[in-house]
Design a protein around this motif. Structure first.
Motif, PDB file in Angstrom:
ATOM      1  N   GLY A  52      44.319  30.452 -73.332  1.00 22.63           N
ATOM      2  CA  GLY A  52      43.429  31.428 -72.718  1.00 22.63           C
ATOM      3  C   GLY A  52      43.769  31.618 -71.255  1.00 22.63           C
ATOM      4  N   SER A  53      42.762  31.889 -70.441  1.00 20.68           N
ATOM      5  CA  SER A  53      42.953  32.067 -69.001  1.00 20.68           C
ATOM      6  C   SER A  53      41.832  31.327 -68.276  1.00 20.68           C
ATOM      7  CB  SER A  53      42.920  33.552 -68.646  1.00 20.68           C
ATOM      8  OG  SER A  53      41.636  34.084 -68.886  1.00 20.68           O
ATOM      9  N   LEU A  54      41.889  31.325 -66.942  1.00 14.96           N
ATOM     10  CA  LEU A  54      40.841  30.662 -66.187  1.00 14.96           C
ATOM     11  C   LEU A  54      39.489  31.348 -66.343  1.00 14.96           C
ATOM     12  CD1 LEU A  54      42.720  29.701 -62.901  1.00 14.96           C
ATOM     13  CD2 LEU A  54      42.042  28.205 -64.783  1.00 14.96           C
ATOM     14  N   THR A  55      39.486  32.669 -66.516  1.00 17.77           N
ATOM     15  CA  THR A  55      38.232  33.392 -66.694  1.00 17.77           C
ATOM     16  C   THR A  55      37.760  33.384 -68.143  1.00 17.77           C
ATOM     17  OG1 THR A  55      39.439  35.464 -66.935  1.00 17.77           O
ATOM     18  CG2 THR A  55      38.616  34.896 -64.720  1.00 17.77           C
ATOM     19  N   GLY A  60      42.626  24.954 -75.589  1.00 16.48           N
ATOM     20  CA  GLY A  60      43.756  24.174 -75.114  1.00 16.48           C
ATOM     21  C   GLY A  60      43.872  24.079 -73.600  1.00 16.48           C
ATOM     22  N   LEU A  61      43.014  24.787 -72.851  1.00 18.62           N
ATOM     23  CA  LEU A  61      43.152  24.802 -71.397  1.00 18.62           C
ATOM     24  C   LEU A  61      42.835  23.443 -70.767  1.00 18.62           C
ATOM     25  CD1 LEU A  61      43.792  26.410 -68.857  1.00 18.62           C
ATOM     26  CD2 LEU A  61      41.361  27.011 -68.727  1.00 18.62           C
TER      27      LEU A  61
END
Length: 169
Positions: A52-55, A60-61
């Motif tokens: 995914g992304s930070l937002t 898996g982050l």
């Protein structure tokens, strides 16, 4: 009057008994390489999940972030060992106790989804208390069962956390 201070030879031997055994640079490098390898494997496995992304983080982050911190810590250990002129402590029986605890936690994590929350939690707590903390058989059993019951009441009943469990109220 008798002299109460130990002789110089006795004082030195008491200090020598308290000093840790020398581990050498090889053990220090191993202590740095292990987290680098584990972090690398964890990072590789986290890419199998959606990062995914930070937002909009995926599952898996956070494993990727923790793996990165593990790798950075291992590299930091290796860097300190490379610059250090003094020796490191040897691995001791306490080291093997930590490894046993980590191994027990790995078994716990693998059984958790299959068997449920209750049985692995009681077994892990009992093993840690009895074999690592050297508590009595009775107190280990009682504390393990009571702590598991409290965790069950808090997380499953009180907070409604959807943990896999065998006992339903």
């Amino acid at each position: 009057m008798a002299d109460t201070e130990p002789e110089a030879g006795q004082k030195e031997s008491a200090v020598d008994a308290e000093e840790p055994r020398s581990g050498g640079r090889v053990q220090a490098v191993i202590a740095g390489v292990v987290p680098v390898v584990l972090g690398g494997v964890a990072a590789w496995l986290s890419f199998g999940l959606n990062i995914g992304s930070l937002t909009d983080p995926g599952p898996g982050l956070w494993p990727l972030i923790v793996a990165g911190l593990l790798v950075a810590s291992g590299i930091g250990i290796i860097a300190v060992v490379a610059k250090a002129r003094n020796d490191t402590e040897a691995f001791t029986g306490g080291t093997f106790a930590v490894l046993a605890a980590a191994g027990g936690l790995a078994v716990y994590a693998s059984l958790y989804e299959i068997v449920g929350f209750e049985i692995p939690t009681v077994l892990l707590l009992f093993a840690w208390l009895r074999f690592l903390s050297r508590e009595s058989w009775l107190s280990s059993a009682v504390i393990a069962v009571v702590a598991t019951a409290v965790a069950y009441a808090l997380f499953i009943i009180g907070l409604g956390v959807p943990l896999p469990h065998l006992i339903a109220f």
